[in-house]
Design a protein around this motif. Structure first.
Motif, mmCIF file in Angstrom:
data_model
loop_
_atom_site.group_PDB
_atom_site.id
_atom_site.type_symbol
_atom_site.label_atom_id
_atom_site.label_comp_id
_atom_site.label_asym_id
_atom_site.label_seq_id
_atom_site.Cartn_x
_atom_site.Cartn_y
_atom_site.Cartn_z
ATOM 1 N N PHE A 1 1.088 -16.561 -5.413
ATOM 2 C CA PHE A 1 0.889 -17.903 -4.878
ATOM 3 C C PHE A 1 -0.021 -18.726 -5.786
ATOM 4 C CE2 PHE A 1 -1.225 -21.090 -2.288
ATOM 5 C CZ PHE A 1 -0.133 -21.715 -1.713
ATOM 6 N N THR A 2 -1.135 -18.150 -6.220
ATOM 7 C CA THR A 2 -2.074 -18.915 -7.041
ATOM 8 C C THR A 2 -1.539 -19.165 -8.442
ATOM 9 O OG1 THR A 2 -3.233 -16.862 -7.640
ATOM 10 C CG2 THR A 2 -4.107 -18.117 -5.782
ATOM 11 N N ARG A 3 -0.634 -18.308 -8.905
ATOM 12 C CA ARG A 3 -0.106 -18.481 -10.259
ATOM 13 C C ARG A 3 1.183 -19.290 -10.292
ATOM 14 N NH1 ARG A 3 0.600 -13.497 -14.652
ATOM 15 N NH2 ARG A 3 0.827 -14.816 -16.513
ATOM 16 N N HIS A 4 2.042 -19.098 -9.278
ATOM 17 C CA HIS A 4 3.369 -19.709 -9.297
ATOM 18 C C HIS A 4 3.608 -20.686 -8.152
ATOM 19 C CE1 HIS A 4 4.197 -16.772 -12.375
ATOM 20 N NE2 HIS A 4 4.018 -15.773 -11.539
ATOM 21 N N GLY A 5 2.674 -20.785 -7.213
ATOM 22 C CA GLY A 5 2.851 -21.687 -6.092
ATOM 23 C C GLY A 5 3.745 -21.153 -4.995
ATOM 24 N N THR A 6 4.079 -19.884 -5.047
ATOM 25 C CA THR A 6 4.919 -19.244 -4.041
ATOM 26 C C THR A 6 4.475 -17.792 -3.911
ATOM 27 O OG1 THR A 6 7.167 -18.452 -3.561
ATOM 28 C CG2 THR A 6 6.613 -18.814 -5.868
ATOM 29 N N PRO A 7 4.569 -17.209 -2.720
ATOM 30 C CA PRO A 7 4.201 -15.794 -2.581
ATOM 31 C C PRO A 7 5.187 -14.858 -3.255
ATOM 32 C CG PRO A 7 5.048 -16.649 -0.508
ATOM 33 C CD PRO A 7 4.892 -17.822 -1.416
ATOM 34 N N LEU A 8 6.314 -15.393 -3.741
ATOM 35 C CA LEU A 8 7.331 -14.573 -4.392
ATOM 36 C C LEU A 8 7.130 -14.597 -5.902
ATOM 37 C CD1 LEU A 8 10.424 -15.798 -2.351
ATOM 38 C CD2 LEU A 8 8.933 -13.836 -1.886
ATOM 39 N N GLY A 9 7.258 -13.442 -6.533
ATOM 40 C CA GLY A 9 7.102 -13.361 -7.970
ATOM 41 C C GLY A 9 6.898 -11.926 -8.391
ATOM 42 N N THR A 10 6.934 -11.691 -9.680
ATOM 43 C CA THR A 10 6.721 -10.347 -10.207
ATOM 44 C C THR A 10 5.839 -10.417 -11.446
ATOM 45 O OG1 THR A 10 8.689 -10.414 -11.634
ATOM 46 C CG2 THR A 10 8.987 -9.565 -9.388
ATOM 47 N N HIS A 11 5.212 -9.302 -11.767
ATOM 48 C CA HIS A 11 4.533 -9.160 -13.043
ATOM 49 C C HIS A 11 4.425 -7.681 -13.383
ATOM 50 C CE1 HIS A 11 0.964 -8.663 -10.359
ATOM 51 N NE2 HIS A 11 0.544 -7.838 -11.308
ATOM 52 N N ASP A 12 4.252 -7.403 -14.666
ATOM 53 C CA ASP A 12 4.033 -6.030 -15.104
ATOM 54 C C ASP A 12 2.610 -5.648 -14.719
ATOM 55 O OD1 ASP A 12 3.576 -3.657 -16.418
ATOM 56 O OD2 ASP A 12 4.440 -4.304 -18.327
ATOM 57 N N PRO A 13 2.416 -4.671 -13.837
ATOM 58 C CA PRO A 13 1.068 -4.357 -13.378
ATOM 59 C C PRO A 13 0.244 -3.545 -14.373
ATOM 60 C CG PRO A 13 2.634 -2.898 -12.323
ATOM 61 C CD PRO A 13 3.439 -3.872 -13.126
ATOM 62 N N LEU B 1 0.828 -1.200 0.000
ATOM 63 C CA LEU B 1 0.000 0.000 0.000
ATOM 64 C C LEU B 1 0.865 1.254 0.000
ATOM 65 C CD1 LEU B 1 -2.779 -1.026 2.539
ATOM 66 C CD2 LEU B 1 -3.064 -0.619 0.105
ATOM 67 N N LEU B 2 1.932 1.240 0.811
ATOM 68 C CA LEU B 2 2.818 2.398 0.863
ATOM 69 C C LEU B 2 3.473 2.619 -0.496
ATOM 70 C CD1 LEU B 2 4.315 4.619 2.388
ATOM 71 C CD2 LEU B 2 5.978 2.909 3.131
ATOM 72 N N LEU B 3 3.966 1.541 -1.104
ATOM 73 C CA LEU B 3 4.586 1.675 -2.413
ATOM 74 C C LEU B 3 3.590 2.139 -3.466
ATOM 75 C CD1 LEU B 3 6.856 -1.502 -2.536
ATOM 76 C CD2 LEU B 3 7.550 0.870 -2.178
ATOM 77 N N ALA B 4 2.340 1.672 -3.341
ATOM 78 C CA ALA B 4 1.321 2.083 -4.303
ATOM 79 C C ALA B 4 1.064 3.575 -4.230
ATOM 80 C CB ALA B 4 0.027 1.302 -4.056
ATOM 81 N N GLY C 1 4.361 -1.072 -8.883
ATOM 82 C CA GLY C 1 5.779 -1.345 -9.059
ATOM 83 C C GLY C 1 5.978 -2.500 -10.005
ATOM 84 N N ASN C 2 6.426 -3.636 -9.486
ATOM 85 C CA ASN C 2 6.647 -4.812 -10.340
ATOM 86 C C ASN C 2 5.818 -6.013 -9.911
ATOM 87 O OD1 ASN C 2 7.911 -5.585 -8.010
ATOM 88 N ND2 ASN C 2 9.895 -6.061 -8.937
ATOM 89 N N GLY C 3 4.819 -5.796 -9.060
ATOM 90 C CA GLY C 3 3.955 -6.892 -8.632
ATOM 91 C C GLY C 3 4.573 -7.830 -7.622
ATOM 92 N N ALA C 4 5.739 -7.475 -7.087
ATOM 93 C CA ALA C 4 6.418 -8.379 -6.156
ATOM 94 C C ALA C 4 5.630 -8.602 -4.880
ATOM 95 C CB ALA C 4 7.804 -7.829 -5.814
ATOM 96 N N LEU C 5 4.794 -7.641 -4.514
ATOM 97 C CA LEU C 5 4.036 -7.767 -3.275
ATOM 98 C C LEU C 5 2.614 -8.291 -3.494
ATOM 99 C CD1 LEU C 5 5.315 -4.513 -1.579
ATOM 100 C CD2 LEU C 5 6.094 -6.861 -1.234
ATOM 101 N N ALA C 6 2.319 -8.699 -4.716
ATOM 102 C CA ALA C 6 1.012 -9.304 -5.007
ATOM 103 C C ALA C 6 1.061 -10.772 -4.602
ATOM 104 C CB ALA C 6 0.685 -9.149 -6.496
ATOM 105 N N TRP C 7 1.137 -11.023 -3.292
ATOM 106 C CA TRP C 7 1.416 -12.371 -2.799
ATOM 107 C C TRP C 7 0.332 -13.372 -3.146
ATOM 108 C CZ3 TRP C 7 -2.010 -14.348 0.785
ATOM 109 C CH2 TRP C 7 -2.830 -13.429 1.450
ATOM 110 N N ARG D 1 -7.459 -2.084 -15.104
ATOM 111 C CA ARG D 1 -6.321 -1.600 -14.339
ATOM 112 C C ARG D 1 -5.984 -2.633 -13.267
ATOM 113 N NH1 ARG D 1 -7.597 4.487 -12.482
ATOM 114 N NH2 ARG D 1 -5.442 4.257 -11.754
ATOM 115 N N ASP D 2 -4.716 -2.723 -12.934
ATOM 116 C CA ASP D 2 -4.297 -3.670 -11.915
ATOM 117 C C ASP D 2 -4.687 -3.159 -10.529
ATOM 118 O OD1 ASP D 2 -3.148 -5.937 -10.861
ATOM 119 O OD2 ASP D 2 -1.224 -5.677 -11.850
ATOM 120 N N CYS D 3 -4.630 -4.044 -9.536
ATOM 121 C CA CYS D 3 -4.875 -3.647 -8.156
ATOM 122 C C CYS D 3 -3.787 -2.677 -7.691
ATOM 123 C CB CYS D 3 -4.877 -4.871 -7.249
ATOM 124 S SG CYS D 3 -6.197 -6.065 -7.563
ATOM 125 N N PHE D 4 -4.164 -1.719 -6.869
ATOM 126 C CA PHE D 4 -3.184 -0.720 -6.444
ATOM 127 C C PHE D 4 -2.080 -1.312 -5.579
ATOM 128 C CE2 PHE D 4 -6.390 -0.720 -3.158
ATOM 129 C CZ PHE D 4 -5.718 -0.476 -1.980
#
Length: 560
Positions: free
Chosen positions: A117-129, A22-25, A107-113, A100-103
């Motif tokens: 998790f549902t896409r990669h099986g881990t809370p870690l990951g990135t995507h173009d928002p 939220l702060l980064l958003a 950044g790079n979606g790294a905090l979209a846990w 539009r992506d979620c706020f």
């Protein structure tokens, strides 16, 4: 009043991640391309890549023609607290506001846990928002938290021949309470009401784009006759359903039901007033009406935890008494086999552990007394019974009651029923539609289900895409290098319509490499099935609308 629970220690890590997001958003908001687009003025709605006039009227033998999606969630963005799901199927301000992506993905979606998790099986990951207009990383067939059914994508499917869409108003209190960011209540029935209102707003919006009230291609219907007229006019008949985990407040906590017969009657009457025609009695978690068919694998471990948080008990299993069984759950095996007796004794005392004997597994919970009352309430109101997600114990009793009433209004809409029940369901006059698997797997399931068709009953098939339902869409077909779908192609259901690759904004999709990245690629997916199975499957899909309407009409008239 909502049952507010303190966050457990396990929930603190996601909460901390979300607060940082939220702060980064907030810091990144001025740099977001979507913000700039929103202030630059409305842009035209995207095209569909489909040319030709959609089919109207009936075939020479008087049947409507078109394919059926019996299970999708257009308004899921309002569920789960209203902040878990990114993007809308429409927005009065246009596509740049809707997609539009979620706020908290800034950044790079790294905090979209949750997405990670549902896409990669881990809370870690990135995507173009960035969504509109580049869509670099979403929508995608394996992205669970981004909008999959924007209205122009759905329009492409309608133009290609889709004529029935069952939109399930969806809610899940447990997911809502776990996810820390919220703009909506966690009360499931309040969310069902809100989503029903959004459906009417979407119809009105599409009407405005097409010349005024009643002129749009998207029509919400309340009965089989109205749906038939809509389809004969060449439009999409939209049926409202409900898939909630605790309908009418019927949760189960500590073995005690959270609803009464009076609440069930009031709830069913309200659903009819809202225009709901199809309904689940349980979904994902055991409730006061019925036990559920388990999720398996890693997902099952998580859903089982949700069952414990919601009911105070983990799932319980018992020996299966027939060939039907529920999905196997983990952990199971040697230790569970050794402790089978003590675990059973603990369960009878109300104490459960997530440890299980070797499969097959069957849920100890079937259709409760309140569940039977609710089921008969659906029959009395001529509503369609959704049998998916019921445990085999509950499904078996449900089918027995439907057989006693000679009631045809039953659907398995997205492959969540034990296949051994297919013959009984078809004998009743019900309908099966397969989940949105890859084209080759869908074809295999269609062939298996067709083997169980009832003599003397019309046969048609459909799919339950479960778009926006936190599940994957059909992936690209493996090994398709030698027989790819060629663009442009003629719709396999409506030969008067031609489709080229779908383009939205700056992005162009190809089903051969990206699967059903969004709802607009459903016609491409169906055409790919024709590549594998020839015209037989597309003819069965084209008869889907007619067979669905016949089933619905029998439910309305009480004829088997």
């Amino acid at each position: 009043m909502s049952d507010i629970r303190p966050l457990s220690r396990s929930a603190l890590a996601p909460l901390a991640l979300t607060l940082v997001a939220l702060l980064l958003a907030v810091l990144a908001a001025p740099l977001q391309p979507a913000t700039a687009a929103a202030t630059a003025g409305r842009v035209p709605e995207p095209g569909t890549g489909a040319t030709g006039a959609p089919f109207k009227g009936t075939t020479p033998d008087g049947e409507v023609r078109g394919y059926v999606d019996a299970h999708t969630h257009l308004m899921a963005y309002e569920a789960f607290g209203g902040r878990l799901f990114c993007g809308k199927p429409f927005d009065p301000a246009g596509v740049q506001a809707a997609l539009r992506d979620c706020f908290d993905h800034a950044g790079n979606g790294a905090l979209a846990w949750f997405e990670n998790f549902t896409r990669h099986g881990t809370p870690l990951g990135t995507h173009d928002p960035v969504g509109w207009p580049t869509f670099k990383d979403w929508p995608a067939w394996d992205s669970r938290t981004h909008q999959q059914a924007y209205h122009t994508w759905l329009e492409r499917s309608w133009r290609a021949g889709q004529r029935v869409l069952v939109n399930h108003l969806v809610a899940n209190r447990q997911i809502c309470e776990i996810y820390p960011i919220k703009s909506n209540t966690c009360d499931e029935m309040d969310i069902v009401r809100l989503e029903a209102r959004r459906m009417t707003e979407m119809q009105d919006y599409i009407d405005r784009l097409n010349g005024g009230p009643g002129k749009g291609w998207f029509r919400i219907v309340r009965g089989a006759a109205e749906a038939r007229k809509v389809i004969e006019d060449g439009k999409l008949a939209v049926v409202l359903g409900v898939e909630a985990s605790e309908p009418f407040g019927c949760r189960q906590a500590g073995g005690r039901p959270g609803c009464t017969r009076e609440q069930i009657d009031r709830g069913l009457d309200e659903m009819k007033d809202l225009g709901v025609s199809s309904m689940f009695l349980c979904h994902k978690f055991d409730n006061a009406l019925c036990g559920v068919r388990f999720d398996s694998g890693t997902t099952g471990v998580i859903v089982n935890l949700g069952n414990f948080l919601g009911t105070g008990r983990f799932w319980q299993v018992e020996p299966c008494t027939g060939t039907e069984h529920d999905n196997a759950i983990q952990p199971s095996g040697a230790l569970g086999d050794l402790l089978r007796g003590p675990l059973s004794g603990l369960g009878q005392a109300g104490l459960t552990l997530p440890l299980y004997p070797s499969p097959p597994h069957c849920n100890v919970h079937g259709l409760s007394e309140l569940g039977e009352y609710a089921l008969k309430g659906l029959i009395d109101r001529n509503m369609i019974v959704e049998i998916d997600h019921m445990s085999v114990k509950a499904a078996d009793r449900t089918l027995a009651i439907l057989e006693e009433h000679d009631y045809s209004g039953v659907v398995s809409s997205h492959s969540w029923m034990d296949g051994n029940y297919a013959r009984r369901l078809y004998r009743l006059g019900g309908m099966i539609t397969g989940y949105g698997h890859a084209a080759d797997q869908f074809v295999r399931e269609w062939r298996a289900n067709k083997e169980h068709r009832a003599p003397g009953r019309a046969f048609g098939y459909g799919y339950g895409l479960d778009a926006n339902g936190m599940g994957a869409l059909p992936p690209p077909r493996a090994g398709n290098d030698g027989n790819r779908l060629q663009y442009p192609f003629t719709s396999p259901v409506d030969p008067g319509v031609t489709l080229d690759r779908q383009r939205t904004g700056l992005r162009t999709w190809d089903v051969n490499t990206e699967g059903v990245a969004n709802y607009g690629l459903v016609p491409d997916w169906i055409a790919d099935m024709r590549t594998l199975a020839g015209p037989e499957i597309t003819e069965d899909l084209a008869r889907g609308a007619e067979v669905y309407l016949q089933m619905w009409r029998r439910a309305e008239t009480g004829t088997g």
